[in-house]
Motif scaffolding. Sequence first.
Motif, PDB file in Angstrom:
ATOM      1  N   GLY A 136     -20.215 -24.574  33.574  1.00  0.00           N
ATOM      2  CA  GLY A 136     -19.490 -23.760  32.601  1.00  0.00           C
ATOM      3  C   GLY A 136     -19.116 -24.545  31.365  1.00  0.00           C
ATOM      4  O   GLY A 136     -19.302 -24.082  30.229  1.00  0.00           O
ATOM      5  N   GLN A 137     -18.590 -25.777  31.558  1.00  0.00           N
ATOM      6  CA  GLN A 137     -18.200 -26.591  30.417  1.00  0.00           C
ATOM      7  C   GLN A 137     -19.415 -27.048  29.631  1.00  0.00           C
ATOM      8  O   GLN A 137     -19.391 -27.115  28.395  1.00  0.00           O
ATOM      9  CB  GLN A 137     -17.403 -27.814  30.901  1.00  0.00           C
ATOM     10  CG  GLN A 137     -16.816 -28.657  29.775  1.00  0.00           C
ATOM     11  CD  GLN A 137     -15.854 -27.873  28.919  1.00  0.00           C
ATOM     12  OE1 GLN A 137     -14.997 -27.153  29.423  1.00  0.00           O
ATOM     13  NE2 GLN A 137     -15.985 -28.001  27.608  1.00  0.00           N
ATOM     14  N   ALA A 138     -20.513 -27.356  30.349  1.00  0.00           N
ATOM     15  CA  ALA A 138     -21.740 -27.766  29.659  1.00  0.00           C
ATOM     16  C   ALA A 138     -22.273 -26.642  28.780  1.00  0.00           C
ATOM     17  O   ALA A 138     -22.729 -26.873  27.652  1.00  0.00           O
ATOM     18  CB  ALA A 138     -22.791 -28.188  30.682  1.00  0.00           C
ATOM     19  N   ALA A 139     -22.186 -25.392  29.267  1.00  0.00           N
ATOM     20  CA  ALA A 139     -22.650 -24.245  28.479  1.00  0.00           C
ATOM     21  C   ALA A 139     -21.791 -24.070  27.223  1.00  0.00           C
ATOM     22  O   ALA A 139     -22.309 -23.790  26.133  1.00  0.00           O
ATOM     23  CB  ALA A 139     -22.610 -22.986  29.330  1.00  0.00           C
ATOM     24  N   LYS A 140     -20.472 -24.245  27.374  1.00  0.00           N
ATOM     25  CA  LYS A 140     -19.588 -24.141  26.207  1.00  0.00           C
ATOM     26  C   LYS A 140     -19.915 -25.217  25.183  1.00  0.00           C
ATOM     27  O   LYS A 140     -19.968 -24.955  23.978  1.00  0.00           O
ATOM     28  CB  LYS A 140     -18.126 -24.268  26.648  1.00  0.00           C
ATOM     29  CG  LYS A 140     -17.602 -23.090  27.439  1.00  0.00           C
ATOM     30  CD  LYS A 140     -16.138 -23.312  27.803  1.00  0.00           C
ATOM     31  CE  LYS A 140     -15.583 -22.159  28.626  1.00  0.00           C
ATOM     32  NZ  LYS A 140     -14.170 -22.390  29.004  1.00  0.00           N
ATOM     33  N   THR A 141     -20.118 -26.440  25.671  1.00  0.00           N
ATOM     34  CA  THR A 141     -20.421 -27.541  24.757  1.00  0.00           C
ATOM     35  C   THR A 141     -21.722 -27.289  24.019  1.00  0.00           C
ATOM     36  O   THR A 141     -21.830 -27.535  22.813  1.00  0.00           O
ATOM     37  CB  THR A 141     -20.508 -28.863  25.545  1.00  0.00           C
ATOM     38  OG1 THR A 141     -19.277 -29.079  26.255  1.00  0.00           O
ATOM     39  CG2 THR A 141     -20.769 -30.035  24.610  1.00  0.00           C
ATOM     40  N   GLN A 142     -22.737 -26.788  24.719  1.00  0.00           N
ATOM     41  CA  GLN A 142     -24.011 -26.476  24.071  1.00  0.00           C
ATOM     42  C   GLN A 142     -23.843 -25.392  23.009  1.00  0.00           C
ATOM     43  O   GLN A 142     -24.443 -25.459  21.930  1.00  0.00           O
ATOM     44  CB  GLN A 142     -25.033 -26.049  25.121  1.00  0.00           C
ATOM     45  CG  GLN A 142     -25.484 -27.179  26.036  1.00  0.00           C
ATOM     46  CD  GLN A 142     -26.402 -26.698  27.142  1.00  0.00           C
ATOM     47  OE1 GLN A 142     -26.648 -25.499  27.289  1.00  0.00           O
ATOM     48  NE2 GLN A 142     -26.920 -27.627  27.925  1.00  0.00           N
ATOM     49  N   ALA A 143     -23.030 -24.373  23.325  1.00  0.00           N
ATOM     50  CA  ALA A 143     -22.787 -23.305  22.348  1.00  0.00           C
ATOM     51  C   ALA A 143     -22.096 -23.843  21.101  1.00  0.00           C
ATOM     52  O   ALA A 143     -22.456 -23.501  19.974  1.00  0.00           O
ATOM     53  CB  ALA A 143     -21.953 -22.195  22.988  1.00  0.00           C
TER      54      ALA A 143
END
Length: 277
Positions: free
Chosen positions: A175-182
């Motif tokens: 979840g945090q990795a997806a936010k960071t990528q966004a």
Amino acid sequence: AQRLLRQALPGAEVVVAESDSGAVERAHLLACSRASKQAYLILPGTRSVSDLTVDFKAGGEDVQGGKGHQGILQSARWLHKEVGPVLERLYAEGFQITVLGHSLGAGVGAFLALLLRPSIVSVQCFGFGTPPIVDEQLLPQFLDIMVTVVNRDDLVPRLTVRSVQHLVETVLCPGQAAKTQAWMREDLQAIRDVERVVELRRRKAAEGQVAGPAGAAPDGPAAPDEEKLAMLVEAGVSRPVAESALALENGDVSLAMLRATEEEAQQSLSLYEGAAS
């Protein structure tokens, strides 16, 4: 050192001073006030690469029925051999022994006070930003010899192997990795928008140079609106937004580019807020 010490503790004298640190050796300063019968052992925090090696040597080592930070405990044992006899002699002469430390020095001071306790029953240690260095079995032995001061959200008193592992797991979770990528995609798009505006301004300046000085007759007909629309569309602006921006900016391509970028950013923000809600 003597001059600075007299400003902080009038009447005090330096007894022992060591400014260098090593694999286990620790910098320290021992000062005494004969008038008040006080002896202070002062231990600084991390200052060098050798200090960092001690910080990172975070495995557990047995001590008095519990586990302690290996690197810091080894430094405390070295210091006990180095200055312990001097402190014991001062104590026998009626001096109150106090250990003062900051960060790494606070951790070393805590263990040193524990090692000195059998021979100096009144020893006290005051630590500022003391790192977590003991387990639950060893903790009770420090309750009456150690005072530690934590400055609000200081990281060091909370920096354990377990807390670092939890931080890494939290940062690297899907979840945090997806936010960071966004967030990275949004930042990249913002950079591209700026580059797009700069390029259009460069083109506009070039067009002005070709047109010649103000008042001069143009060499050819003015660029039609369709050509301006094509420039905006080529830069990545949707045609409806480009048409609206050109109309609002009276055909100025540069201003229309800025307006279109702002409108697209506002639309993206609205979509993001709608998805978040």
